[in-house]
Design an enzyme around this catalytic site. Structure first.
Site, PDB file in Angstrom:
ATOM      1  N   GLU A 156       0.799  -1.244   0.000  1.00  0.00           N
ATOM      2  CA  GLU A 156       0.000   0.000   0.000  1.00  0.00           C
ATOM      3  C   GLU A 156       0.827   1.288   0.000  1.00  0.00           C
ATOM      4  O   GLU A 156       0.570   2.204   0.778  1.00  0.00           O
ATOM      5  CB  GLU A 156      -0.964  -0.006   1.198  1.00  0.00           C
TER       6      GLU A 156
ATOM      7  N   GLU B  21      -5.792 -11.018  -1.703  1.00  0.00           N
ATOM      8  CA  GLU B  21      -6.640 -10.894  -0.507  1.00  0.00           C
ATOM      9  C   GLU B  21      -8.112 -10.881  -0.900  1.00  0.00           C
ATOM     10  O   GLU B  21      -8.901 -10.063  -0.413  1.00  0.00           O
ATOM     11  CB  GLU B  21      -6.300  -9.607   0.265  1.00  0.00           C
TER      12      GLU B  21
END
Ligand code: XIL
Length: 363
Positions: A149, A254
């Site tokens: 991220e 994910e």
């Protein structure tokens, strides 16, 4: 219900009964596992993981705050159990994650007086952490989410303490340190919302920059925290294609599909987001209506159709959890909701979405 039965009966009796068999030859199928699964405290979910999946990711146990909670103190036991579980079951073992701005203790960025440390000190801490953790599991953890991220929604680098203190080359450094610690490990850049074009363009630029410097980034991880209506299959297709065109592999790292009403207008997977509970945000506490169940199954089938189309680039599809009851989406971004984002229900039974995904594989 009739629609669902028609759907299930379309699966030939000879169809593979497990996800890992259904996608053999296309990509690995993984699940994020909790500490209770790998510690032997959740036999039901452990049995599902062993039967259905050939890869695991650690939901929390390898994050900095868990494995390295204090300066010089490493907590390896839960991570050891995780790796042992994967090895015992002959799984492809993922490490998640080395450098992130969340679930990282405040001390990492600060000195004794509470001031930010300088670039050299933070690089040294990053080096120590990566060398120690990657080194411990060298050739046992096959693939690492090295940086998680790093991008903002506008495609520029996120103003994290890593960026502010070290500068933009913290990303390249993290990959270099990881490569040095285990030259055979597959190294990933992992992020959410890369389906959004602006952020995706930033990621494409980031990967190109790293490639131009000879940095060993070989996989882009699309987290895949998706919704019933976002992103469209076409957008998912374009996203995978954009990274495949760079010569990197793509992993869906994910995956979950949120069928609950969105709690915020902005699409995000920011773990620090917290929204006050309201009854209308939790409409299926008593069970998922058949129509939503079917919509979820169709949605999963459409997305797996895209992953299969890109089987040359897509190396792994990992779900973020095993059963609906385990999912982080029961408590994020609103606490105490009843969420239905995975392929197995709260009693461990395969859902219509499971059948839909398997059916997609054998078409
Ligand atoms: C989540 C875990 O599932 C939760 O248990 C934890 O409280 C917060 O983090 N993106 C990521 C994952 O990269 O590490 C996050 O996992 C979900 C969003």
């Amino acid at each position: 219900m009739i629609g669902f039965l028609a759907f299930v009966s379309a699966i030939p009796a000879s169809a593979p009964a497990t996800l890992k068999d259904a996608f053999k030859g296309s990509f690995l199928i993984g699940a994020a596992v909790s500490a209770s699964i790998t510690a032997g405290a959740d036999d039901r979910d452990a049995a599902i993981v062993k039967a259905q999946f050939n890869s695991i990711s650690p939901e929390n146990e390898l994050k900095w705050e868990r494995i390295h909670p204090q300066p010089g103190r490493y907590n390896f036991d839960p991570a050891d159990r995780y790796v042992n579980f994967g090895e015992k079951n002959h799984m492809f073992i993922v490490g998640h994650c080395l450098v992130w701005h969340n679930q990282t203790p405040a001390w990492v960025f600060r000195d004794d007086k509470g001031n930010f440390v300088d670039r050299e000190v933070l690089l040294e801490r990053m080096y120590d952490h990566i060398r120690t953790v990657v080194g411990r599991y060298k050739s046992r953890i096959q693939s690492w989410d090295v940086v998680n991220e790093a991008l903002d929604e506008d495609g520029t680098l996120r103003q994290s303490p890593w960026l502010k203190i070290i500068g933009p080359d913290y990303i390249a450094k993290a990959f270099q340190f990881a490569h040095e610690a285990d030259p055979a490990a597959i190294l990933n850049y992992n992020d959410y919302n890369l389906e959004n074009e602006t952020k995706r363009n930033g990621a494409v630029k980031l990967i190109r920059d790293l490639q131009a410097q000879g940095i060993p980034v070989s996989v882009v991880g699309l987290q895949g925290h998706l919704h019933l209506t976002w992103p469209s299959a076409d957008v998912e297709d374009a996203t995978i294609a954009a990274f495949a065109a760079l010569g990197v592999k793509v992993a869906i790292t994910e995956l979950d599909i949120d069928a609950l009403p969105p709690a915020t207008r902005k699409q995000t997977a920011d773990v620090t987001l917290s929204v006050q509970a309201r009854a209308e945000l939790n409409p299926y506490a008593a069970g998922l209506p058949a129509s939503v169940q079917e919509a979820l199954a169709k949605r999963y089938a459409d997305l797996f159709g895209v992953f299969l189309k890109h089987r040359d680039a897509v190396t792994r599809v990992t779900f973020w959890g095993v059963t609906d009851g385990d999912s982080w989406l029961n408590n994020w971004p609103v606490k105490g909701r009843t969420s239905y984002p995975l392929l197995f229900d709260r009693s461990g039974q395969p859902k219509p979405a499971f059948e839909a995904v398997v059916r997609e594989a054998i078409q």
